[in-house]
Structures are given as C-alpha cells and as structure tokens.
Design a protein around this motif. Sequence first.
Motif, PDB file in Angstrom:
ATOM      1  N   THR A   1      67.287 -11.110 -62.531  1.00  0.00           N
ATOM      2  CA  THR A   1      68.300 -10.360 -61.776  1.00  0.00           C
ATOM      3  C   THR A   1      68.764  -9.163 -62.624  1.00  0.00           C
TER       4      THR A   1
ATOM      5  N   LEU B   1      75.426 -17.304 -60.004  1.00  0.00           N
ATOM      6  CA  LEU B   1      74.817 -16.052 -59.540  1.00  0.00           C
ATOM      7  C   LEU B   1      75.550 -15.527 -58.300  1.00  0.00           C
ATOM      8  N   GLU B   2      75.930 -16.448 -57.433  1.00  0.00           N
ATOM      9  CA  GLU B   2      76.666 -16.071 -56.224  1.00  0.00           C
ATOM     10  C   GLU B   2      78.005 -15.433 -56.603  1.00  0.00           C
TER      11      GLU B   2
ATOM     12  N   ASN C   1      72.990 -21.363 -59.419  1.00  0.00           N
ATOM     13  CA  ASN C   1      73.050 -20.642 -58.143  1.00  0.00           C
ATOM     14  C   ASN C   1      74.482 -20.233 -57.814  1.00  0.00           C
TER      15      ASN C   1
ATOM     16  N   TYR D   1      71.446  -8.792 -63.898  1.00  0.00           N
ATOM     17  CA  TYR D   1      72.390  -9.276 -64.915  1.00  0.00           C
ATOM     18  C   TYR D   1      71.682  -9.921 -66.110  1.00  0.00           C
ATOM     19  N   GLU D   2      70.379  -9.798 -66.173  1.00  0.00           N
ATOM     20  CA  GLU D   2      69.593 -10.515 -67.183  1.00  0.00           C
ATOM     21  C   GLU D   2      70.030 -10.194 -68.620  1.00  0.00           C
TER      22      GLU D   2
ATOM     23  N   PHE E   1      78.630 -13.847 -59.397  1.00  0.00           N
ATOM     24  CA  PHE E   1      78.340 -12.523 -59.948  1.00  0.00           C
ATOM     25  C   PHE E   1      78.169 -11.499 -58.826  1.00  0.00           C
ATOM     26  N   LYS E   2      77.467 -11.939 -57.784  1.00  0.00           N
ATOM     27  CA  LYS E   2      77.163 -11.017 -56.692  1.00  0.00           C
ATOM     28  C   LYS E   2      78.390 -10.703 -55.850  1.00  0.00           C
TER      29      LYS E   2
ATOM     30  N   ALA F   1      70.659 -18.695 -64.348  1.00  0.00           N
ATOM     31  CA  ALA F   1      71.233 -17.960 -63.212  1.00  0.00           C
ATOM     32  C   ALA F   1      70.787 -16.501 -63.194  1.00  0.00           C
ATOM     33  N   VAL F   2      70.801 -15.871 -64.363  1.00  0.00           N
ATOM     34  CA  VAL F   2      70.584 -14.418 -64.374  1.00  0.00           C
ATOM     35  C   VAL F   2      69.128 -13.998 -64.576  1.00  0.00           C
TER      36      VAL F   2
END
Lengths: 242, 138
Positions: free
Chosen positions: A133, A82-83, A79, A135-136, A85-86, A129-130
């Motif tokens: 999303t 991912l945060e 998580n 970013y997969e 990345f965003k 994580a991805v």
Amino acid sequence: MSLITRKGILNVFTPILQTKRYRGKINIQKPKPPHFERAKYLAVTKPYYEKKKVPLCDRDIDRWGHLKIENPYQRLLANELLEKFKSSRLVGFYHMNSMTGDEHHKAEVLFYRQNMSYVNYGKATLKMAVEGTPYEILSQWYCSHNMMVFSPELKIKELLKVNKKFPMLVLLAAIVEGKFVSVHELQKLSLIPNLQDAQAQLVQTLNSAGSQVVTQLTSHQNNLVSQLEARIKQLEEKPEEK
Amino acid sequence: MSIYFSGTFTRSAGIISAITKELKFVNLKPVKKIEVQFDPFHQNAITVRDFLHFITSAKVTNTNLNCKIKTNIVCDRSEPQIKIDLIDSGSVKFLANNLTVLEIFQQFNKHISSQVKIEEPISTVIPIKTKLQKKLKK
C-alpha cells in the motif's frame, strides 16, 4: 463290528476348556513387579528413541516453516488497521515512553472526547497491513515503543493540545489527508485556520475590493450632491432672514 | 599441565536482562538535564528511542525528581544524540549512531552514576560497655 468300534472305541471327545484362576485377581492398574531376571531382560529390550538434536546455532532458524503460518486473527487486525488508515484524515504517530495503565486510560479518554482513537498495534501487524500500500514506508521506522491516534476529522490543533498534557507521548510524525508530514510541518498546519474560515476571509477580501472601487467612483458625485444640498439649504434659509 | 577454565559456567540471559541489570545501577543524582535528539526516520533511531523509554521509567526518574528529560524531534536525517548536562559542571554527549542501548547504559553508569557517593548508614546503636570499661572511666 466296524460300526461298534468306530462309535465305541474311536469316538473323539471334544473337551470343553474353561480357564479358571484359583489365585487372586490381577490388578491391571498396579501390576506386580516382574521377577528380577525378567525385569533385567525387559529393561535391556526397552526401545530407546533418540531425540532429534538441534545445534544451538540453528535453534532460532525456522527450518520447518512453522513461523510463517499466517495468523487469521492477525490478518483481521491488519485489515482493520488498513481500514483505519484509509478512513482517517489525520493519523498521529507517537513514541511512547514509560507509562502506567492509568495514564494510558486518561490519554484514551481525552482523545476519545475529540472523536479520536488511541491505539497500539504490533510491528508485525502493521507490516502485514501496509504491505503493498502507499503506507508501506511506515514499517521501516515503526520500531521501539509506539502509539497511534486516528481521527476521522482534521483536528490538528486539538491533537497538539491533548499531546501537551502527556509529555510521555512524543509526537514523531503524522499523516494529514494522505500526506506524510513532520512535527514541524504539523505545527505550521495547526496555525492555518480551517477551510470555511479561509473561504469566508477570501470572499470578504474580494467584496471589500469591489465596494472600495464603487465608493471611489461615486465619491465625486456624492460630494457634489451633498454640496448642492447644502447650498439649497443655505438659499432657503437666507430669504427668511431678510 | 592443564588448561585453566576460561569462560562462564552459565549462559547469558540475553540482552534485555543485561539492560535491566545496568538499569538497576542508573542514578540521575548528578544530572541536571537529559536532552535526547533524534530523527524518527533515521535508520538507527531505535537505539535512542529505546534509551528514552528505559530512562523515563519511574524507578530511574525517582532517583532525581529535579532532572529534566527533554526530547527534541528533528527532521533532517541527523545522527541521534543524547546530551547530559551535569549539576556540577560540564556535559556528556553520546553520539548514538553506532552504539547499542546496553553500551550507552554501561558508559552512563561508568561516568555519571559512579559519581554518586554511597551514604553510610549512621549507626544509632550505643555501644555496650562492660563493667570493667565503666570502672576504668571512673
């Protein structure tokens, strides 16, 4: 008579029994070995549980589904990733060659000075994580030894500058404002000045065109005025001479 | 007539052990430059990337500090390849699309590391002569 016989002869005695051991105390912790004959029977009657044998070829198969248990800590890390990345505007992906701990620390410090975080996550965590999303696609080529750099600001030049100091880190690709770019494209992007500079340049160009038109339109009038002024001066000077 | 034993008495220790075993024999003395080219998005880029990681380890690079290791990242989905320029002459090229890391190191040792001549230690110990030998010399 019957009463006498009942009480005197047929009286039932209830003896109080108390076991008493005259020999030494039994040591429970270190019991005596039994008699050989008894030991034989004990050995024969000892229960034997057969071990569950797993064939060699099946050893790595997750037959009980134990491996699929999700690690809550890994989920937290995923998580967090991912945060990152965003929230980051620039993400750099590196291939990591053999590096010592000191070198890692130096790189971390230099990136930190540029307000960037230099981190490494495992493949499983990244995949977690991805998943699902945009970013997969990352999980397909995130293999071997990797490092990642997250930057909340768009500092491409600084990223490349720090990278030059560490030949062990090979830049593979990057994400610039949500768009996936190759190294070549990233180098091109680094040459472009930042948005404010570009805007200032555009305003200057627009202004220059306007001012050029104005000067061209007023040039004849200005020329005439200046010539007339010169003539006035000439006329004023002439009578004095006479 | 009995059947002779064929096979190993011990089980393989795994691919990593095999690679580390090969890495012990890697010698960069005959090498001038190693150029590794790969596209990170290629499906078999992992082989070359692992090779690059192993070859840049301090133990290997210390065998020849003048050897340059260059990485060329491309983005054209081309096959990953390793080009090794030798000091004497010529070069060796590995097209690593269908190779494993172990195979690359095995071939590297076979063709390149084997060129290194093992230096014999120079003996500084003076041979002891017996009394008889000394007499004979006189």
